[in-house]
Design a protein around this motif. Structure first.
Motif, PDB file in Angstrom:
ATOM      1  N   ALA A 378       0.836  -1.207   0.000  1.00 36.97           N
ATOM      2  CA  ALA A 378       0.000   0.000   0.000  1.00 36.97           C
ATOM      3  C   ALA A 378       0.869   1.254   0.000  1.00 36.97           C
ATOM      4  O   ALA A 378       1.784   1.390   0.804  1.00 36.97           O
ATOM      5  N   GLN A 379       0.587   2.157  -0.914  1.00 44.25           N
ATOM      6  CA  GLN A 379       1.367   3.385  -1.060  1.00 44.25           C
ATOM      7  C   GLN A 379       0.660   4.550  -0.369  1.00 44.25           C
ATOM      8  O   GLN A 379      -0.567   4.603  -0.295  1.00 44.25           O
ATOM      9  N   LEU A 380       1.452   5.471   0.148  1.00 39.43           N
ATOM     10  CA  LEU A 380       0.890   6.651   0.793  1.00 39.43           C
ATOM     11  C   LEU A 380       0.029   7.443  -0.181  1.00 39.43           C
ATOM     12  O   LEU A 380       0.342   7.524  -1.379  1.00 39.43           O
ATOM     13  N   PRO A 381      -1.074   8.037   0.299  1.00 38.62           N
ATOM     14  CA  PRO A 381      -1.910   8.849  -0.590  1.00 38.62           C
ATOM     15  C   PRO A 381      -1.139  10.064  -1.098  1.00 38.62           C
ATOM     16  O   PRO A 381      -0.349  10.663  -0.369  1.00 38.62           O
ATOM     17  N   ARG A 395     -13.501  12.923  10.538  1.00 42.94           N
ATOM     18  CA  ARG A 395     -14.753  12.177  10.441  1.00 42.94           C
ATOM     19  C   ARG A 395     -14.532  10.702  10.748  1.00 42.94           C
ATOM     20  O   ARG A 395     -13.422  10.180  10.587  1.00 42.94           O
ATOM     21  N   GLN A 396     -15.580  10.059  11.200  1.00 38.78           N
ATOM     22  CA  GLN A 396     -15.515   8.628  11.469  1.00 38.78           C
ATOM     23  C   GLN A 396     -15.740   7.864  10.172  1.00 38.78           C
ATOM     24  O   GLN A 396     -16.617   8.203   9.371  1.00 38.78           O
ATOM     25  N   VAL A 397     -14.929   6.841   9.975  1.00 40.82           N
ATOM     26  CA  VAL A 397     -15.035   5.992   8.791  1.00 40.82           C
ATOM     27  C   VAL A 397     -15.523   4.622   9.239  1.00 40.82           C
ATOM     28  O   VAL A 397     -14.905   3.984  10.094  1.00 40.82           O
ATOM     29  N   MET A 398     -16.629   4.167   8.673  1.00 37.58           N
ATOM     30  CA  MET A 398     -17.180   2.872   9.045  1.00 37.58           C
ATOM     31  C   MET A 398     -16.472   1.751   8.267  1.00 37.58           C
ATOM     32  O   MET A 398     -16.047   1.951   7.124  1.00 37.58           O
ATOM     33  N   PRO A 399     -16.338   0.569   8.869  1.00 33.76           N
ATOM     34  CA  PRO A 399     -15.671  -0.544   8.175  1.00 33.76           C
ATOM     35  C   PRO A 399     -16.276  -0.860   6.810  1.00 33.76           C
ATOM     36  O   PRO A 399     -15.550  -1.184   5.872  1.00 33.76           O
ATOM     37  N   ASN A 404     -15.998  -0.982   0.842  1.00 33.04           N
ATOM     38  CA  ASN A 404     -16.522  -0.545  -0.458  1.00 33.04           C
ATOM     39  C   ASN A 404     -15.508   0.254  -1.267  1.00 33.04           C
ATOM     40  O   ASN A 404     -15.658   0.383  -2.483  1.00 33.04           O
ATOM     41  N   SER A 405     -14.503   0.818  -0.596  1.00 32.01           N
ATOM     42  CA  SER A 405     -13.532   1.683  -1.288  1.00 32.01           C
ATOM     43  C   SER A 405     -12.115   1.182  -1.041  1.00 32.01           C
ATOM     44  O   SER A 405     -11.543   1.425   0.024  1.00 32.01           O
ATOM     45  N   GLU A 406     -11.555   0.505  -2.014  1.00 36.18           N
ATOM     46  CA  GLU A 406     -10.182   0.000  -1.895  1.00 36.18           C
ATOM     47  C   GLU A 406      -9.201   1.155  -1.758  1.00 36.18           C
ATOM     48  O   GLU A 406      -8.218   1.061  -1.009  1.00 36.18           O
ATOM     49  N   ALA A 407      -9.459   2.266  -2.441  1.00 35.64           N
ATOM     50  CA  ALA A 407      -8.557   3.422  -2.369  1.00 35.64           C
ATOM     51  C   ALA A 407      -8.527   4.001  -0.953  1.00 35.64           C
ATOM     52  O   ALA A 407      -7.458   4.346  -0.435  1.00 35.64           O
ATOM     53  N   LEU A 408      -9.693   4.104  -0.310  1.00 35.09           N
ATOM     54  CA  LEU A 408      -9.760   4.635   1.052  1.00 35.09           C
ATOM     55  C   LEU A 408      -9.072   3.681   2.022  1.00 35.09           C
ATOM     56  O   LEU A 408      -8.329   4.114   2.916  1.00 35.09           O
ATOM     57  N   LEU A 409      -9.306   2.382   1.866  1.00 27.06           N
ATOM     58  CA  LEU A 409      -8.672   1.383   2.725  1.00 27.06           C
ATOM     59  C   LEU A 409      -7.157   1.472   2.617  1.00 27.06           C
ATOM     60  O   LEU A 409      -6.443   1.465   3.632  1.00 27.06           O
ATOM     61  N   SER A 426      -2.337  -8.269  10.603  1.00 28.80           N
ATOM     62  CA  SER A 426      -3.487  -8.494  11.480  1.00 28.80           C
ATOM     63  C   SER A 426      -4.203  -7.194  11.812  1.00 28.80           C
ATOM     64  O   SER A 426      -5.407  -7.200  12.113  1.00 28.80           O
ATOM     65  N   ASP A 427      -3.492  -6.069  11.755  1.00 29.29           N
ATOM     66  CA  ASP A 427      -4.148  -4.781  11.985  1.00 29.29           C
ATOM     67  C   ASP A 427      -5.122  -4.454  10.858  1.00 29.29           C
ATOM     68  O   ASP A 427      -6.113  -3.765  11.071  1.00 29.29           O
ATOM     69  N   LEU A 428      -4.818  -4.935   9.652  1.00 29.66           N
ATOM     70  CA  LEU A 428      -5.741  -4.744   8.531  1.00 29.66           C
ATOM     71  C   LEU A 428      -7.042  -5.480   8.813  1.00 29.66           C
ATOM     72  O   LEU A 428      -8.130  -4.945   8.599  1.00 29.66           O
TER      73      LEU A 428
END
Length: 708
Positions: A378-381, A395-399, A404-409, A426-428
């Protein structure tokens, strides 16, 4: 169903290309085991819980999932993972590296369509006590989607026709030949890496080497080969080897002994004619500073940056080895933070990267799948120039949004990886599946520039709190109440509600601009609105981290009494009350802690660095009684012997004193002589004082300033 022709074709293709291949047996566990039995190879690795209904061949190497770390450095041509026993993301990442080119990874799992709803035993490792497991695993749903999309994955599903073997038969007509290179090296990169290690040993001091690689590139082998060659030289040499654990460097010892058979190995020491290769735990290197001609650090990315900096200062010839994309730790954080440090302080350093895989061929499909599934790549945004003018939003991000968004993950996980040296695959899974955590994002415009992970803890029942207090229960996912109940002796701690900041990260390009503090302040507002009593953080105590949390209003509530073997740090738990009603209870926790510090400083905290000892005592104080001050004045202004007044000076210093403006020499004197009650020689070692007489005059002057 005879799947042997399919398996044989898969093995043939793997051997022709020197790639690894993935075979998935998806269905009922008993069916998958029956299908697996005819294809098990000698010396196969089987990972899973004991299965009484099958009898594995005697040559099969069987391990439970929790034993995966014991397989570091081992190799196999067939790896079988029974996901019915729980799919650990860390174990999957670690074990995939044991599989050599031409080998097969067999994954046994429930039917793919229902696997995400399977009550995976791995939940027990990270789901908080009193929290039900998720009805559907978003981590497994994402993994299933990746498996179905991967053209290199061969999926055999119970009750479904077998995949065609035509595409397996139509492989390249030219068989891959493993290139032969002059022994003991596997390729030129490895030979160059060994030569670079020799240069560190023989060249000018303070010119460290950074050796980086992904898994399977022969990094640890290069260390073992170089160590063997150096031990065989006539000149006297003592090589120190360190890593997060002894298991992580067993392959180094094995390669060293294989290249120097006459050497004698006893435990974690290899001796050849008086020359030695010895493993030391990282904290042992800091505390004891054993003599070493050369220091080799393997898996440096899994160690905290301050510890690496200290080792670099203590030893003149150091080799730092790191896996860049690995389950061991964050190689990217290592690259972003530690390498710039070396650029500032060293006379010049060299960096060598091993790119070509040794255990398998380039473009290996299993490596690509594991990297993708565990976000090891995973690369930094990216940051846009116009983004800097946008408003900051927390903002809170729901799992489900992450799912739904691979880019956000990827954006959030990459930030966490770069911020913390122990972020693991395991943190993922926890991000996607743990109902006890909340994910908060710091957003500017459309870009994610920061993130925090919050663990919701506490609100334990009275009976559970009592069990923890008495040491009869240890609860998962409630670090703060567990620590305060069992170690801190605070019986009311279980009922409190805590929002613990597990991770906090700011984009590396935007750090040192106050964004971390801004994010914490916004988190305190959010937590207060959610009805939490405290915002908290638990971390390995360094002066920088302690001061960061203290500036934001956090106060020390508990201290660990043992050093982490990898980081050498003592743990600190700091809390910030979110309501005025909770402040007196936090003060009570501090009073309890500080009443015990006098004994702790002479016992388990006797190795605490002076700057940390002074930071701790500065974090809590009350007005000193007049008679105590008058008693100390009899030493400061007159001739009362220190030995008779030292207990009262120590009491005053811990409960009532302040040491913010003292010099480093004064700080060391107060911490070592008064708090830790070391002798004069140790107390003034490395200070500006020429001897006891000058040091005692300095001590009296220092105390007088604060008594006034």
């Amino acid at each position: 169903m005879n799947i042997l022709p399919l398996v044989n074709a898969l093995i043939k293709q793997a051997q022709q290309t020197n790639h690894r291949r993935l075979l998935i047996l998806s269905g009922e566990q008993a069916w998958a085991h029956r299908a697996m039995m005819p294809m098990i190879e000698p010396e196969a690795l089987f990972i899973g819980a004991p299965v009484p209904t099958i009898s594995l061949p005697a040559s099969t190497r069987y391990y439970q999932v929790k034993q995966a770390h014991l397989l570091l450095g081992q190799q196999c041509s067939q790896l079988i993972i029974d996901a019915y026993s729980g799919l650990s993301a860390d174990a999957l990442g670690a074990l995939s590296g044991t599989l050599i080119g031409g080998g097969i990874l067999i994954l046994i799992c429930p039917p793919l369509d229902t696997w995400p709803s399977y009550q995976d035993p791995d939940y027990l490792r990270f789901i908080s006590a009193q929290s039900p497991p998720p009805k559907k695993s978003l981590f497994l749903a994402r993994l299933v989607a990746l498996l179905r999309q991967d053209p290199s994955a061969t999926i055999v599903e119970q009750g479904q026709p077998l995949p065609s073997i035509e595409h397996l038969s139509n492989t390249e007509s030219v068989t891959f030949h493993i290139p032969q290179y002059q022994a003991p090296y596997k390729n030129q990169e490895q030979a160059d890496a060994v030569a670079s290690i020799h240069k560190v040993n023989a060249g000018r001091a303070n010119r460290p080497l950074i050796l980086t690689a992904d898994r399977g590139r022969g990094k640890s082998a290069a260390l073992g080969i170089a160590a063997a060659q150096l031990l065989a030289q006539e000149q006297q040499i003592e090589i120190a080897l360190t890593a997060p654990s002894p298991q992580a460097v067993q392959s180094v010892f094995e390669l060293a002994q294989a290249n120097l058979p006459a050497a004698e190995r006893v435990g974690n020491n290899l001796n050849y004619q008086g020359n030695t290769l010895t493993f030391f735990a990282p904290d042992q290197l800091i505390l004891e500073q054993p003599k070493a001609t050369l220091l080799l650090i393997d898996e440096a990315a899994a160690l905290p940056i301050p510890l690496l900096q200290q080792l670099n200062q203590n030893y003149k010839r150091v080799v730092f080895c790191s896996t860049l994309h690995g389950y061991e730790g964050s190689g990217r954080g290592f690259s972003l933070k530690f390498i710039p440090y070396l650029q500032r302080v060293s006379n010049g350093y060299k960096q060598t990267h091993l790119k070509s895989p040794i255990r398998w061929a380039e473009d290996d499909p299993v490596e690509a799948l594991i990297f993708n599934a565990l976000l090891l790549d995973a690369q930094l945004p990216s940051l846009s120039l116009t983004q800097q003018d946008e408003e900051l939003v927390v903002r809170q991000v729901m799992p489900q949004e992450l799912s739904n968004s691979e880019a956000l993950l990827r954006a959030i996980f990459s930030l966490l990886v770069c911020a913390h040296y122990q972020t693991k695959p395991s943190d993922l899974r926890a991000l996607l599946d743990n109902p006890g955590i909340q994910i908060m994002a710091l957003q500017q415009g459309q870009g994610i520039i920061g993130a925090a992970i919050i663990s919701s803890e506490g609100q334990l029942s009275e009976s559970l709190s009592q069990d923890v207090y008495h040491g009869q229960r240890r609860i998962q996912g409630h670090l703060i109440p567990q620590s305060l109940l069992f170690h801190g002796g605070q019986q009311a701690a279980g009922a409190k509600h805590y929002a613990r900041i597990m991770r906090i990260a700011i984009h590396p390009s935007l750090q040192q601009q106050g964004l971390g503090s801004y994010l914490v302040k916004q988190l305190s507002k959010w937590a207060s609105g959610q009805g939490y009593d405290f915002l908290g953080s638990s971390f390995g105590l360094t002066l920088e981290l302690g001061q960061f949390w203290q500036r934001l209003g956090f106060q020390i509530a508990h201290l660990g009494l043992t050093q982490d073997s990898a980081s050498g740090c003592y743990s600190a738990l700091m809390l910030m009350p979110l309501t005025a009603e909770q402040a007196p209870w936090l003060f009570q926790c501090q009073e309890h802690l500080f009443n015990q510090l006098g004994d702790h400083f002479c016992g388990p905290l006797k190795h605490l660095p002076p700057e940390l000892a002074c930071f701790i005592i500065n974090s809590h104080h009350t007005p000193a009684p007049t008679d105590l001050i008058q008693d100390i004045q009899t030493y400061v202004q007159y001739h009362r012997p220190l030995a008779f007044i030292l207990p009262n000076i120590k009491k005053w210093l811990i409960k009532h004193g302040r040491t913010e403006d003292v010099s480093p020499s004064e700080q060391a004197l107060l911490a070592r002589l008064i708090l830790q009650q070391q002798d004069w020689a140790n107390s003034i070692k490395g200070s500006s004082y020429s001897g006891k007489k000058e040091a005692e005059a300095g001590l009296k002057a220092c105390l007088q300033r604060y008594l006034e």
